[in-house]
Design a protein around this motif. Structure first.
Motif, PDB file in Angstrom:
ATOM      1  N   PRO A  40      20.027  15.911  69.708  1.00 11.99           N
ATOM      2  CA  PRO A  40      21.267  15.140  69.564  1.00 11.99           C
ATOM      3  C   PRO A  40      21.526  14.344  70.851  1.00 11.99           C
ATOM      4  N   SER A  41      22.641  13.630  70.903  1.00 13.58           N
ATOM      5  CA  SER A  41      22.918  12.820  72.097  1.00 13.58           C
ATOM      6  C   SER A  41      24.421  12.670  72.317  1.00 13.58           C
ATOM      7  N   GLY A  42      24.858  12.807  73.561  1.00 13.66           N
ATOM      8  CA  GLY A  42      26.295  12.728  73.866  1.00 13.66           C
ATOM      9  C   GLY A  42      26.749  11.321  74.236  1.00 13.66           C
ATOM     10  N   ALA A  43      28.078  11.107  74.156  1.00 13.02           N
ATOM     11  CA  ALA A  43      28.671   9.853  74.643  1.00 13.02           C
ATOM     12  C   ALA A  43      29.437  10.140  75.928  1.00 13.02           C
ATOM     13  N   SER A  44      30.232  11.225  75.916  1.00 12.61           N
ATOM     14  CA  SER A  44      30.967  11.604  77.118  1.00 12.61           C
ATOM     15  C   SER A  44      30.145  12.662  77.839  1.00 12.61           C
ATOM     16  N   LEU A 335      32.627  29.333  77.454  1.00 10.28           N
ATOM     17  CA  LEU A 335      31.492  28.424  77.679  1.00 10.28           C
ATOM     18  C   LEU A 335      31.224  27.595  76.439  1.00 10.28           C
ATOM     19  N   LEU A 336      31.151  26.268  76.603  1.00  7.77           N
ATOM     20  CA  LEU A 336      30.683  25.417  75.516  1.00  7.77           C
ATOM     21  C   LEU A 336      29.164  25.362  75.621  1.00  7.77           C
ATOM     22  N   VAL A 337      28.483  25.570  74.494  1.00  6.72           N
ATOM     23  CA  VAL A 337      27.021  25.644  74.525  1.00  6.72           C
ATOM     24  C   VAL A 337      26.410  24.461  73.783  1.00  6.72           C
TER      25      VAL A 337
END
Ligand SMILES: O=C(O)[C@@H](CO)OP(=O)(O)O
Ligand SMILES: [Mg+2]
Length: 422
Positions: A40-44, A335-337
């Protein structure tokens, strides 16, 4: 016994939910078992995340291509894995880390290493004829995570005037995972109806939540609470969770919320969160402060940590070194994983283990740029994560994860949720 080998490692440049290229990998074992996975890929994205390899070639995909990441898998990773002796998840990931041999996966890219790591683990699960979650979690994997559904989008995920990035509903009162999903879907549709009635936009942001322009960020909470109650639920049954993504607000001398232009010092921002928690049924805030504002994280945890979860996303980036720092400083209690923040399954599981050992809650998470890949659903069950966030209960890139969990629940007669403590 015939030794099992990796027969083939393949990689493809595919598209994510934003129409941006990402890495897809396939691993085929000598017995024909196949595993596929996508990064996947993040924006923030957090400043300290592992490196996402992009081509920067303006002639292809406007510079966002991942051809080089794919070539890295084909030319550097595949020949080594295809000759590997003892094929285990740990050995594969160790090899990926060695082949990359940089601090932050700068050489191969975490998008490349993660896709291979997950595809290989899934191929092994197929080889042992086990569902992925069971292969990873063993007999201890017995409960489902509570979904945190993002039904209103702002920040970097939407073109509206809302600064807080995610407004989520958490059906803590639901008696089963399927009931939680139903609750989320009912509230989502009710919210859409209310927004429409008021002449507000019902277009959606990156994670499928509505993205209207509103008078204030607080109004977003108000309208969601209205939807909760019109759908027939109480605030004992459904709580609110926010992801401020406050690293995006970091300015030279504190915080500047880019859309409305509001300015805060760390202390003022903490006071703002305290006020919201007084006023509304909020059970968790993710990234309430920036990724480098450690002292303020300690203060907010001191002030609100007994009442709500303070979830470190950009703060920890699923990185054990940063989690250890947070434990030492008593910063955050959850924790966000996100596996692609660190780049291999093994390192992801180690981060979860470390956080759990230190009494932190676990929230498994998607990225704003997603695919049909459902690995995070299986990982959430495998590690007994209390919670999962996978966006709105709409759009296939988001519902794929919830649907996978519904199937795990049905096929294994284990509809009970872990995070509610029941
Ligand atoms: O901030 C977050 O938690 C994520 C996912 O919701 O967003 P992104 O993938 O853009 O970093
Ligand atoms: Mg976040």
């Amino acid at each position: 016994m015939k030794t099992m080998k990796i027969q083939k490692v393949l990689a493809t440049e595919i598209l994510d939910s934003r129409g941006t290229p990402t890495v897809g990998a396939t691993v085929i074992l000598s017995d024909g078992s196949v595993g596929t996975a996508n990064a996947p890929s993040g924006a923030s994205t957090g400043k300290f995340e592992a490196h996402e390899k992009r081509d920067n070639d303006r002639k292809r995909y406007l510079g966002r291509g991942v051809k080089k990441a794919v070539e890295g898998i084909e030319e550097t990773v595949a020949p080594v894995l295809e000759n590997m002796q003892r094929v285990t998840v740990q050995n594969i990931d160790r090899m990926l880390i060695e082949l990359d041999n940089t601090k932050n996966k700068e050489k191969l890219g975490a998008n490349a290493t993660l896709a291979v790591s997950l595809a290989a683990a899934k191929a092994l699960a197929a080889h042992y004829k086990q569902p992925f979650f069971r292969y990873l979690g063993g007999t201890n994997a017995q409960k489902l995570p509570v979904p945190m559904m993002n039904i209103l989008n702002g920040g970097a995920h939407a073109a509206n005037n809302v600064d807080i990035q995610e407004f989520m509903i958490v059906p803590v009162g639901a008696k089963s995972f399927s009931e939680a999903v139903r609750t989320g879907s009912e509230i989502y549709h009710t919210l859409g109806g209310i927004l429409k009635q008021r002449g507000l936009a019902v277009s959606v942001g990156d994670e499928g939540g509505f993205a209207p322009n509103l008078a204030s960020d607080e109004e977003a909470i108000e309208v969601i609470l209205e939807a909760v109650s019109s759908a027939g639920y109480t605030t004992d049954e459904v709580k609110i969770t926010l992801d401020a993504a406050a690293s995006e607000w970091t300015a030279n001398d504190g915080y500047l919320l880019p859309k409305r232009g509001t300015k805060y010092t760390s202390a003022q921002l903490i006071a703002y969160w305290e006020k919201l928690c007084e006023k509304y049924p909020i059970c968790s805030i993710e990234d309430p402060l920036g990724e480098e504002d450690w002292p303020a994280w300690t203060t907010v945890t001191e002030k609100l940590g007994k009442k709500i979860m303070l979830v470190g996303d950009d703060l920890f980036v699923t990185n054990s070194t940063r989690i250890r720092e947070g434990i030492g400083r008593k910063a955050a209690n959850a924790l966000l994983v996100k596996p692609n923040q660190i780049g291999t399954l093994t390192e992801t599981l180690a981060a979860v283990e470390l956080a759990k050992e230190n009494g932190m809650k676990i929230v498994m998470s998607h990225r704003s740029g997603e695919t049909e890949d459902t690995s995070i659903a299986d990982i959430a069950v495998a590690v007994n994560a209390g919670f999962i966030k996978s966006g709105a209960p709409c759009r296939s890139d988001r519902t794929a994860k919830y649907n996978r969990l519904l199937r795990i629940a049905k096929e294994n007669e284990m509809d009970e949720m872990y995070g509610t403590g029941k």
